[in-house]
Motif scaffolding. Structure first.
Motif, PDB file in Angstrom:
ATOM      1  N   GLN A   1       8.348 -62.361 -56.292  1.00 34.99           N
ATOM      2  CA  GLN A   1       9.712 -61.869 -56.384  1.00 34.99           C
ATOM      3  C   GLN A   1      10.653 -63.067 -56.458  1.00 34.99           C
ATOM      4  OE1 GLN A   1      10.697 -58.687 -56.654  1.00 34.99           O
ATOM      5  NE2 GLN A   1       8.554 -58.140 -56.749  1.00 34.99           N
ATOM      6  N   GLY A   2      11.014 -63.492 -57.646  1.00 29.45           N
ATOM      7  CA  GLY A   2      11.764 -64.718 -57.851  1.00 29.45           C
ATOM      8  C   GLY A   2      13.088 -64.783 -57.119  1.00 29.45           C
ATOM      9  N   PHE A   3      13.938 -63.785 -57.284  1.00 31.18           N
ATOM     10  CA  PHE A   3      15.263 -63.829 -56.684  1.00 31.18           C
ATOM     11  C   PHE A   3      15.199 -63.832 -55.162  1.00 31.18           C
ATOM     12  CE2 PHE A   3      16.415 -62.163 -60.900  1.00 31.18           C
ATOM     13  CZ  PHE A   3      17.317 -63.161 -61.253  1.00 31.18           C
ATOM     14  N   LEU A   4      14.255 -63.114 -54.607  1.00 32.48           N
ATOM     15  CA  LEU A   4      14.109 -63.083 -53.156  1.00 32.48           C
ATOM     16  C   LEU A   4      13.813 -64.477 -52.616  1.00 32.48           C
ATOM     17  CD1 LEU A   4      13.854 -61.490 -50.509  1.00 32.48           C
ATOM     18  CD2 LEU A   4      11.435 -61.225 -51.052  1.00 32.48           C
ATOM     19  N   PHE A   5      12.843 -65.166 -53.224  1.00 34.63           N
ATOM     20  CA  PHE A   5      12.498 -66.508 -52.768  1.00 34.63           C
ATOM     21  C   PHE A   5      13.640 -67.498 -53.005  1.00 34.63           C
ATOM     22  CE2 PHE A   5       8.044 -64.985 -53.176  1.00 34.63           C
ATOM     23  CZ  PHE A   5       7.650 -65.267 -51.874  1.00 34.63           C
ATOM     24  N   ILE A   6      14.361 -67.341 -54.100  1.00 30.09           N
ATOM     25  CA  ILE A   6      15.502 -68.228 -54.367  1.00 30.09           C
ATOM     26  C   ILE A   6      16.560 -68.066 -53.288  1.00 30.09           C
ATOM     27  CG2 ILE A   6      17.452 -68.626 -55.925  1.00 30.09           C
ATOM     28  CD1 ILE A   6      15.493 -68.135 -58.256  1.00 30.09           C
ATOM     29  N   PHE A   7      16.884 -66.831 -52.934  1.00 28.51           N
ATOM     30  CA  PHE A   7      17.910 -66.619 -51.919  1.00 28.51           C
ATOM     31  C   PHE A   7      17.456 -67.059 -50.533  1.00 28.51           C
ATOM     32  CE2 PHE A   7      19.837 -63.709 -55.071  1.00 28.51           C
ATOM     33  CZ  PHE A   7      21.038 -64.392 -55.182  1.00 28.51           C
ATOM     34  N   VAL A   8      16.193 -66.870 -50.208  1.00 22.26           N
ATOM     35  CA  VAL A   8      15.689 -67.361 -48.921  1.00 22.26           C
ATOM     36  C   VAL A   8      15.776 -68.891 -48.898  1.00 22.26           C
ATOM     37  CG1 VAL A   8      13.631 -67.594 -47.480  1.00 22.26           C
ATOM     38  CG2 VAL A   8      14.223 -65.378 -48.448  1.00 22.26           C
ATOM     39  N   GLY A   9      15.403 -69.535 -49.985  1.00 19.70           N
ATOM     40  CA  GLY A   9      15.512 -70.987 -50.065  1.00 19.70           C
ATOM     41  C   GLY A   9      16.947 -71.469 -49.926  1.00 19.70           C
ATOM     42  N   LEU A  10      17.883 -70.779 -50.565  1.00 26.11           N
ATOM     43  CA  LEU A  10      19.290 -71.152 -50.445  1.00 26.11           C
ATOM     44  C   LEU A  10      19.805 -70.962 -49.024  1.00 26.11           C
ATOM     45  CD1 LEU A  10      20.828 -69.754 -53.758  1.00 26.11           C
ATOM     46  CD2 LEU A  10      20.454 -72.150 -53.134  1.00 26.11           C
ATOM     47  N   ILE A  11      19.375 -69.900 -48.368  1.00 27.84           N
ATOM     48  CA  ILE A  11      19.806 -69.655 -46.993  1.00 27.84           C
ATOM     49  C   ILE A  11      19.301 -70.762 -46.077  1.00 27.84           C
ATOM     50  CG2 ILE A  11      19.487 -68.128 -45.008  1.00 27.84           C
ATOM     51  CD1 ILE A  11      19.648 -65.789 -47.038  1.00 27.84           C
TER      52      ILE A  11
END
Length: 89
Positions: free
Chosen positions: A27-37
């Motif tokens: 799930q690309g967007f999920l991992f991107i947002f977790v990384g940004l957080i």
């Protein structure tokens, strides 16, 4: 030590997120947002990216705010547990 760990984890999630944009398994967007957080505590550009999402998509911004709270509590518990484990409590 915790800064290096947070940066490593955050960039790792970003890498998984970008791979997830092309691979159907992740799930690309999920991992991107977790990384940004995770990175938002230590990287100003990540904090600006999250602020942009808050302004651009207010309903999604509320979800990110709740996720930031959960991530902050989880990171604090993990840091406290590591300090206890290493005898630096």
């Amino acid at each position: 030590m915790t800064r290096i760990a947070a940066l490593s984890i955050g960039y790792g999630f970003l890498l998984l997120g970008f791979l997830g944009l092309f691979l159907p398994i992740l799930q690309g967007f999920l991992f991107i947002f977790v990384g940004l957080i995770v990175l938002s505590r230590h990287a100003p550009w990540a904090n600006r990216a999250l602020q942009y999402v808050h302004r651009r998509w207010p309903r999604f911004g509320g979800l990110i705010t709740r996720a930031e709270g959960i991530a902050e509590r989880t990171i604090d518990r993990a840091v406290h547990g590591m300090r206890r484990l290493l005898g630096r409590a």
